[in-house]
Design an enzyme around this catalytic site. Structure first.
Site, PDB file in Angstrom:
ATOM      1  CG  ASP A   1      -1.938  -1.014   1.296  1.00 10.59           C
ATOM      2  OD1 ASP A   1      -1.991  -1.838   0.360  1.00 10.59           O
ATOM      3  OD2 ASP A   1      -2.708  -1.037   2.278  1.00 10.59           O
TER       4      ASP A   1
ATOM      5  CG  HIS B   1      -4.480   2.694  -0.697  1.00 10.18           C
ATOM      6  ND1 HIS B   1      -5.270   1.894   0.085  1.00 10.18           N
ATOM      7  CD2 HIS B   1      -3.537   3.196   0.149  1.00 10.18           C
ATOM      8  CE1 HIS B   1      -4.824   1.907   1.337  1.00 10.18           C
ATOM      9  NE2 HIS B   1      -3.772   2.704   1.403  1.00 10.18           N
TER      10      HIS B   1
ATOM     11  CG  HIS C   1      -3.321   7.282   2.455  1.00 16.73           C
ATOM     12  ND1 HIS C   1      -3.342   7.251   3.825  1.00 16.73           N
ATOM     13  CD2 HIS C   1      -3.051   6.016   2.060  1.00 16.73           C
ATOM     14  CE1 HIS C   1      -3.074   6.013   4.238  1.00 16.73           C
ATOM     15  NE2 HIS C   1      -2.907   5.251   3.187  1.00 16.73           N
TER      16      HIS C   1
ATOM     17  CG  HIS D   1       2.137   0.002   4.373  1.00 18.85           C
ATOM     18  ND1 HIS D   1       1.910  -1.024   5.244  1.00 18.85           N
ATOM     19  CD2 HIS D   1       0.972   0.678   4.245  1.00 18.85           C
ATOM     20  CE1 HIS D   1       0.640  -0.975   5.643  1.00 18.85           C
ATOM     21  NE2 HIS D   1       0.054   0.045   5.062  1.00 18.85           N
TER      22      HIS D   1
END
Ligand SMILES: [Zn+2]
Length: 222
Positions: free
Chosen positions: A43, A94, A98, A192
């Site tokens: 991510d 995503h 954010h 991540h």
């Protein structure tokens, strides 16, 4: 003679309780559970400080992964985003900024998702296969946001959250052992490719890949 019950202890820091999994109908927590498959996901990228080294590492082990990209980063680093795609990985959304779902209206949230996908389409071109996969930042959305996105997307959460973004408390060794403890057929594992995760992520990913490959797991993209 007693019956031995083999219980799997669930730790909500790393996994969603079954009641949540049942409640969130249609959300993907695990992939194909019929074989020894796992799905490694990243991510918050792509970012130049971390993503190129990660791509090289994944190539060394022949692993394909799924990247849940932040639209803003795709816009800022278009060549890098294209490189992720060219190296055979899945790119999915995503949000653009954010966003934390609980802090914005449903309309703003959906607009941000749409902006991210529009950006990805224009940067990645026709080669990008928008699978309509979506992962909410922080794993959090309001109920109306969830209901709206469920109608148009495949919402993906995870089976194992590694906490690699908290390098002060999670060393690569600790992440590796928690993955080893929790992984099972079909697990979606979340890392991540962010600057925050940089101190531990690459090492944790390499340890995870080598151990799971030795245990007969195959790595698939979503
Ligand atoms: Zn995120």
């Amino acid at each position: 003679m007693g019956v031995i019950l083999r219980m799997r202890l669930l730790d909500i820091r790393y996994q969603f309780p079954m009641v949540i999994q049942r409640l969130m109908r249609g959300v993907v927590f695990r992939g194909d559970i019929s074989q020894r498959n796992v799905y490694i996901t990243f991510d918050d990228g792509p970012v130049p400080q971390v993503t190129p080294a990660l791509l090289d590492l994944l190539d060394v082990y022949g692993v394909k992964a799924t990247f849940f990209c932040v639209g803003e980063n795709v816009q800022r680093y278009p060549d890098l985003a294209r490189k992720v795609m060219q190296r055979g990985h899945t790119l999915a959304c995503h949000t653009y900024h954010h966003l934390r779902g609980w802090s914005v209206s449903t309309t703003d949230y959906l607009n941000d998702v749409a902006l991210a996908e529009q950006t990805m389409r224009s940067v990645l071109g026709p080669g990008w296969n928008n699978t309509r996969l979506f992962r909410p930042p922080h794993g959090r959305m309001t109920w109306p946001q969830y209901r709206a996105l469920r109608a148009t997307h495949r919402i993906v959460l995870w089976d194992v959250l590694t906490h690699d973004y908290d390098a002060a408390h999670y060393s690569a060794k600790r992440i590796h052992s928690l993955v080893q403890r929790l992984v099972r057929e079909g697990s979606i594992i979340t890392f991540h490719d962010s600057v925050k995760a940089q101190p531990v992520m690459l090492d944790a990913v390499e340890k995870t890949i080598t151990t799971l490959q030795q245990s007969g797991y195959s790595f698939l993209r979503l």
